[in-house]
Design a protein around this motif. Structure first.
Motif, mmCIF file in Angstrom:
data_model
loop_
_atom_site.group_PDB
_atom_site.id
_atom_site.type_symbol
_atom_site.label_atom_id
_atom_site.label_comp_id
_atom_site.label_asym_id
_atom_site.label_seq_id
_atom_site.Cartn_x
_atom_site.Cartn_y
_atom_site.Cartn_z
ATOM 1 N N UNK A 277 0.799 -1.231 0.000
ATOM 2 C CA UNK A 277 0.000 0.000 0.000
ATOM 3 C C UNK A 277 0.829 1.277 0.000
ATOM 4 N N UNK A 278 2.061 1.219 -0.518
ATOM 5 C CA UNK A 278 2.893 2.432 -0.599
ATOM 6 C C UNK A 278 3.941 2.250 -1.687
ATOM 7 N N UNK A 279 4.530 3.366 -2.096
ATOM 8 C CA UNK A 279 5.628 3.331 -3.058
ATOM 9 C C UNK A 279 6.923 3.094 -2.297
ATOM 10 N N UNK A 280 7.716 2.147 -2.754
ATOM 11 C CA UNK A 280 8.986 1.821 -2.094
ATOM 12 C C UNK A 280 10.150 2.437 -2.858
ATOM 13 N N UNK A 281 11.194 2.806 -2.113
ATOM 14 C CA UNK A 281 12.330 3.521 -2.691
ATOM 15 C C UNK A 281 13.655 2.855 -2.325
ATOM 16 N N UNK A 282 14.641 3.037 -3.199
ATOM 17 C CA UNK A 282 16.025 2.671 -2.899
ATOM 18 C C UNK A 282 16.562 3.669 -1.871
ATOM 19 N N UNK B 42 18.870 5.687 -2.254
ATOM 20 C CA UNK B 42 19.184 6.955 -2.920
ATOM 21 C C UNK B 42 17.941 7.738 -3.347
ATOM 22 N N UNK B 43 16.749 7.236 -3.009
ATOM 23 C CA UNK B 43 15.508 7.944 -3.316
ATOM 24 C C UNK B 43 14.835 7.525 -4.606
ATOM 25 N N UNK B 44 15.439 6.637 -5.378
ATOM 26 C CA UNK B 44 14.841 6.173 -6.634
ATOM 27 C C UNK B 44 13.749 5.138 -6.326
ATOM 28 N N UNK B 45 12.674 5.197 -7.082
ATOM 29 C CA UNK B 45 11.565 4.259 -6.878
ATOM 30 C C UNK B 45 11.980 2.838 -7.251
ATOM 31 N N UNK B 46 11.555 1.881 -6.450
ATOM 32 C CA UNK B 46 11.787 0.469 -6.744
ATOM 33 C C UNK B 46 10.649 -0.070 -7.616
ATOM 34 N N UNK C 49 3.992 12.521 -18.553
ATOM 35 C CA UNK C 49 5.329 11.963 -18.345
ATOM 36 C C UNK C 49 6.368 13.023 -17.949
ATOM 37 N N UNK C 50 6.108 13.791 -16.897
ATOM 38 C CA UNK C 50 7.078 14.815 -16.500
ATOM 39 C C UNK C 50 8.351 14.186 -15.922
ATOM 40 N N UNK C 51 9.461 14.814 -16.118
ATOM 41 C CA UNK C 51 10.731 14.360 -15.557
ATOM 42 C C UNK C 51 10.986 15.193 -14.304
ATOM 43 N N UNK C 52 10.566 14.671 -13.163
ATOM 44 C CA UNK C 52 10.617 15.423 -11.917
ATOM 45 C C UNK C 52 11.341 14.643 -10.835
ATOM 46 N N UNK C 53 11.839 15.338 -9.867
ATOM 47 C CA UNK C 53 12.326 14.727 -8.637
ATOM 48 C C UNK C 53 11.281 15.030 -7.581
#
Length: 68
Positions: free
Chosen positions: A22-27, A29-33, A41-45
């Protein structure tokens, strides 16, 4: 498929919650797993603002030209 969508401004965000927690998981370094997508399709942080991902639905019937 969406039906009977009224004209206006919309945004779409989709997450494939592969491990169903039920959530987005991250590495570390903050990158999505997990896979995700957003309209335009925006390129955002970080999370997008509505204005970055919005699109306009008009009054034209486009069902006949869209074939998925």
């Amino acid at each position: 498929m969406f039906k009977n969508v009224q004209p206006g401004e919309y945004a779409v965000s989709v997450l494939h919650d592969a491990n169903e927690n039920q959530r987005m998981d991250f590495e570390a370094n903050g990158m999505s797993i997990e896979n995700y997508a957003m309209s335009n399709n925006p390129m955002l942080m970080g999370p997008p603002k509505f204005d970055d991902v919005k699109f306009t639905v008009g009054t034209d019937d486009i069902e006949s030209i869209l074939r998925f």
